[in-house]
Design a protein around this motif. Structure first.
Motif, PDB file in Angstrom:
ATOM      1  N   VAL A 146       0.850  -1.192   0.000  1.00  0.00           N
ATOM      2  CA  VAL A 146       0.000   0.000   0.000  1.00  0.00           C
ATOM      3  C   VAL A 146       0.887   1.244   0.000  1.00  0.00           C
ATOM      4  O   VAL A 146       1.840   1.333   0.779  1.00  0.00           O
ATOM      5  N   ALA A 147       0.576   2.194  -0.851  1.00  0.00           N
ATOM      6  CA  ALA A 147       1.347   3.443  -0.898  1.00  0.00           C
ATOM      7  C   ALA A 147       0.920   4.369   0.230  1.00  0.00           C
ATOM      8  O   ALA A 147      -0.262   4.474   0.561  1.00  0.00           O
ATOM      9  N   GLY A 148       1.912   5.039   0.826  1.00  0.00           N
ATOM     10  CA  GLY A 148       1.619   6.025   1.860  1.00  0.00           C
ATOM     11  C   GLY A 148       2.034   5.590   3.251  1.00  0.00           C
ATOM     12  O   GLY A 148       2.673   4.557   3.448  1.00  0.00           O
ATOM     13  N   SER A 149       1.665   6.399   4.228  1.00  0.00           N
ATOM     14  CA  SER A 149       1.990   6.170   5.634  1.00  0.00           C
ATOM     15  C   SER A 149       0.995   5.194   6.263  1.00  0.00           C
ATOM     16  O   SER A 149      -0.190   5.188   5.915  1.00  0.00           O
ATOM     17  N   TRP A 150       1.475   4.425   7.248  1.00  0.00           N
ATOM     18  CA  TRP A 150       0.584   3.514   7.971  1.00  0.00           C
ATOM     19  C   TRP A 150      -0.189   4.233   9.068  1.00  0.00           C
ATOM     20  O   TRP A 150      -1.114   3.661   9.645  1.00  0.00           O
ATOM     21  N   TRP A 151       0.169   5.478   9.382  1.00  0.00           N
ATOM     22  CA  TRP A 151      -0.517   6.204  10.457  1.00  0.00           C
ATOM     23  C   TRP A 151      -2.036   6.234  10.266  1.00  0.00           C
ATOM     24  O   TRP A 151      -2.777   5.938  11.217  1.00  0.00           O
ATOM     25  N   PRO A 152      -2.554   6.627   9.090  1.00  0.00           N
ATOM     26  CA  PRO A 152      -4.014   6.655   8.943  1.00  0.00           C
ATOM     27  C   PRO A 152      -4.661   5.293   9.159  1.00  0.00           C
ATOM     28  O   PRO A 152      -5.774   5.208   9.704  1.00  0.00           O
ATOM     29  N   ARG A 153      -3.979   4.239   8.739  1.00  0.00           N
ATOM     30  CA  ARG A 153      -4.538   2.896   8.942  1.00  0.00           C
ATOM     31  C   ARG A 153      -4.629   2.565  10.429  1.00  0.00           C
ATOM     32  O   ARG A 153      -5.624   1.999  10.902  1.00  0.00           O
ATOM     33  N   TRP A 154      -3.581   2.934  11.169  1.00  0.00           N
ATOM     34  CA  TRP A 154      -3.605   2.688  12.611  1.00  0.00           C
ATOM     35  C   TRP A 154      -4.694   3.526  13.283  1.00  0.00           C
ATOM     36  O   TRP A 154      -5.423   3.030  14.147  1.00  0.00           O
TER      37      TRP A 154
END
Length: 553
Positions: A509-517
Motif C-alpha cells: 500500500v502506498a503512503g503512511s501507515w498512520w491513517p490505517r492505525w
C-alpha cells in the motif's frame, strides 16, 4: 549525507552493554588460526587479491561501488584515474575478504565475528576517510584552508567531550520544550518513576476511550512529539483522540534496585490516573521498542490478576520473542558476555545509554562513524542539524536490576514462554492477552528485525493486525502522512506461522501507515464526547506544562 541509519541506533531487544576486548581478540585469534590451519585457501585468496590489485593499478579493471555506497559518491572517484584506482583497490580488498570468509571452515558465529572485526579495520582504512578524499581537497581549496582549521577544532572538541567519536548532531540548535516536544499539555501526575503528561485536545469532540503511550526506558518519550509535522501525539490529537504519554525518570545509581515490577506498577498507576481523569474504565495502550516489552508484560500482569483495564494494545518495532537474534550484537551475546554485562551495570548501578549508543555506532561504522568523520573533520562542516538525531543522542540510563532482568529475559527467552517470568509472585503468560493488538514493524529494521516482530506477535492470544512499514527502526515510527512520498507498507489479514509466507501473501500500500492505525484505533475508542475544557481533574491538577521536568534530566 543521509541520517536514516544514524537515527536507528536505538537499543533493541539485545541488552548487551558492549563489545568486550576479549571477544574481539578471540575473533582475531580465530582468523589467524584458520589461516594457519588452511594455508592453501589463504594463499589462494591473497594471490587472487594480488592479481586483481595489479589489474586495477594498470587500469585494466575498475571495480564499481554499490550504488548505495555513499563513500564514493563524489564524481572524482569514478572520473579521475588515480582516485578510481585507489577506490578499486579498496573495493577489491572488501570483495576478497568476503570470498575468503565464505571459504573458511569457521563456525557461523565465528565467521560473523571475524567479519565484523576485519570489516571494521578495512572500513577504517577506506581512502574516503583520508585527507586526500576529493571532496575534502575541493573543500580546502574553496575555503582557503579554513575547513582544515574547522575540522581540527571539531576533532579536538570530540576527543575532549565526546569520547573521541564524531558528533552526529549539532546539539546547540535544539531545546526540549523550545523547538522540540512543543505540543500543548501538562504533567498531571508524578511519581518517583514517571511523569504522566496529558495533552490538550485539538478538536471539539474526542473519543471517550483515551490513548496512553509507554515509550522505551532507554530513550526519552519525545520521539512521539518532535516537530509538529513529525508528532504522532499531535496527529492523534487532530484525529480526535485523548492522548496521554509517560515520561520516565532518568534513573541514577540510587535507583539501582528498580526492576520490571517497578515499571509495571508505575505504569498501572498511570493507567488508573488516566481512567480517573477521563472517567473511562479502560485505555488503549501503546508501547514502542523496549517499551513494548513493558507494555506486553504489563498487559499479561493485569490479565493474570483479572484487571481488564487495557482495551487494545499497539506495539511498534517491538521484539519479545528472542528465539533467534540475527543482529550482530546477538553474535557476540555469549553466556560469558551477558554475565559481564550484568556485572558492569551492577557495579555502576545503571547502564548508561551513551555506552550502548557507542556500541551501536561501532556495529555500523560507515554510516554511524565515518560519515560524520568525513563531514565534521575532513570537510570542516558543523554536525547536522536534525531533530531525530538530537533525540537519538539524548539517551537515558537503565537501573541495574531492570537491566539484569532484561538480560535474563533475552538469554532464556523467558517472556515468550508461559509462567517463566514472575512479577510479585504473579506468572506472566502472553497467551492470556486477549485484547486486540496492532503490531507494526519495519522492513529494514536492523535492531528489531521485522520477522522477529512478527514472531513475537504470534505469542499474543488476541486478534492481531500486523503492518509492515518500508523503513528502518525509528523511521518506521516517524512516518507521518505527506512526509515521505516514497513511503509504503504491507498488509495481510492472514496470520500464517511463517513471517515470510505472510509477506508473500501481503498487499503493498502506498503512503503512511498512520491513517490505517488511526482507523483501527478509532474502532476501539468508543463514542465521541465533548472535549475536556481543563486538563487533569480535581485530584490530579496540572503540576507544570509539558514536556515536564523528567525529560530534561
Amino acid at each position: 549525507m543521509t541520517t536514516a541509519l544514524a537515527v536507528d541506533a536505538i537499543g533493541g531487544p539485545n541488552p548487551v552493554v558492549g563489545l568486550r576486548r576479549k571477544d574481539l581478540v578471540d575473533s582475531v585469534r580465530s582468523v589467524v588460526g584458520e589461516a594457519v590451519a588452511h594455508p592453501s585457501h589463504t594463499t589462494a585468496s591473497l594471490s587472487h587479491l594480488t592479481r586483481t590489485a595489479a589489474e586495477v593499478a594498470l587500469g585494466r579493471a575498475a571495480p564499481a561501488p554499490d550504488p548505495k555506497d555513499r563513500r564514493f559518491a563524489d564524481p572524482a572517484w569514478s572520473q579521475n584515474p588515480w582516485y578510481r584506482r585507489l577506490m578499486g583497490l579498496h573495493l577489491a580488498a572488501e570483495t576478497e575478504l568476503d570470498t575468503w570468509l565464505a571459504g573458511t571452515e569457521l563456525a557461523q558465529v565465528d565467521r560473523e565475528r571475524a567479519r565484523f572485526v576485519l570489516s571494521f579495520l578495512l572500513d577504517a582504512a577506506s581512502p574516503s576517510n583520508l585527507p586526500l578524499n576529493p571532496s575534502a581537497v575541493k573543500r580546502v581549496l574553496d575555503t582557503g584552508g579554513t575547513s582544515v582549521i574547522a575540522g581540527l577544532r571539531h576533532f579536538l572538541g570530540d576527543v575532549r567531550d565526546n569520547g573521541a567519536f564524531p558528533r552526529q548532531v549539532d546539539a546547540e540548535k535544539f531545546v526540549v520544550g523550545g523547538n522540540l516536544a512543543t505540543t500543548d499539555g501538562a504533567v498531571v501526575y508524578r511519581t518517583e518513576v514517571l511523569e504522566l503528561i496529558q495533552y490538550r485536545p485539538r478538536t471539539e469532540k474526542v473519543r471517550a476511550r483515551p490513548l496512553l503511550i509507554a515509550p522505551p526506558q532507554i530513550n526519552k518519550f519525545y520521539v512521539f512529539d518532535l516537530s509538529p509535522k513529525k508528532s504522532l501525539v499531535r496527529y492523534a490529537l487532530e484525529q480526535g483522540f485523548q492522548v496521554f504519554v509517560i515520561s520516565w525518570r532518568n534513573p541514577t545509581e540510587e535507583h539501582r534496585d528498580w526492576d520490571l515490577g517497578t515499571y509495571l506498577t508505575a505504569t498501572e498507576e498511570a493507567i488508573d490516573v488516566v481512567r480517573d481523569i477521563t472517567a473511562c474504565p479502560d485505555v488503549n495502550l501503546v508501547g514502542a521498542c523496549s517499551g513494548g516489552i513493558t507494555s506486553v508484560a504489563l498487559t499479561a500482569y493485569l490479565a493474570a490478576r483479572g484487571r481488564d483495564v487495557v482495551h487494545s494494545l499497539s506495539l511498534f518495532v517491538s521484539v519479545f520473542d528472542m528465539t533467534e537474534d540475527r543482529t550482530l550484537l546477538g553474535v557476540f551475546a555469549s553466556e560469558e558476555s551477558l554475565e559481564a554485562a550484568k556485572r558492569h551495570s551492577h557495579v555502576r548501578g545503571v547502564l548508561d545509554g551513551r555506552e550502548l549508543a557507542k556500541v551501536l555506532n561501532l556495529l555500523r561504522p560507515n554510516d554511524l562513524i565515518w560519515t560524520y568523520w568525513v563531514n565534521n573533520y575532513l570537510l570542516g562542516n558543523d554536525p547536522p542539524t536534525f531533530d531525530v538525531l538530537y533525540w537519538n543522542n539524548d539517551t537515558t540510563r537503565l537501573p541495574a536490576a531492570f537491566h539484569g532482568q532484561l538480560i535474563d529475559i533475552y538469554r532464556d527467552n523467558s517472556l515468550a514462554h508461559p509462567d517463566e517470568v514472575m512479577v510479585d509472585d504473579t506468572p506472566l503468560d502472553l497467551g492470556s492477552i486477549t485484547t486486540d493488538a496492532f503490531v507494526m514493524a519495519g522492513t529494514t529494521d536492523h535492531i528489531t528485525p521485522w520477522d522477529a516482530c512478527y514472531r513475537s506477535a504470534q505469542r499474543l492470544g488476541g486478534d492481531v493486525d500486523f503492518t509492515l512499514s518500508s523503513s528502518g527502526h525509528i523511521q518506521s515510527i516517524l512516518n507521518p502522512p505527506h512526509g515521505n512520498p516514497k513511503a509504503t507498507y504491507f498488509v495481510n489479514p492472514d496470520r500464517p506461522d511463517d513471517a515470510h509466507r505472510w509477506l508473500d501473501g501481503a498487499t503493498k500500500v502506498a503512503g503512511s501507515w498512520w491513517p490505517r492505525w488511526i482507523d483501527w484505533l478509532g474502532r476501539r475508542s468508543g463514542d465521541e464526547v465533548a472535549a475536556p475544557v481543563e486538563l487533569g481533574d480535581a485530584e490530579h491538577a496540572p503540576l507544570e506544562a509539558a514536556p515536564g521536568s523528567y525529560v530534561r534530566a
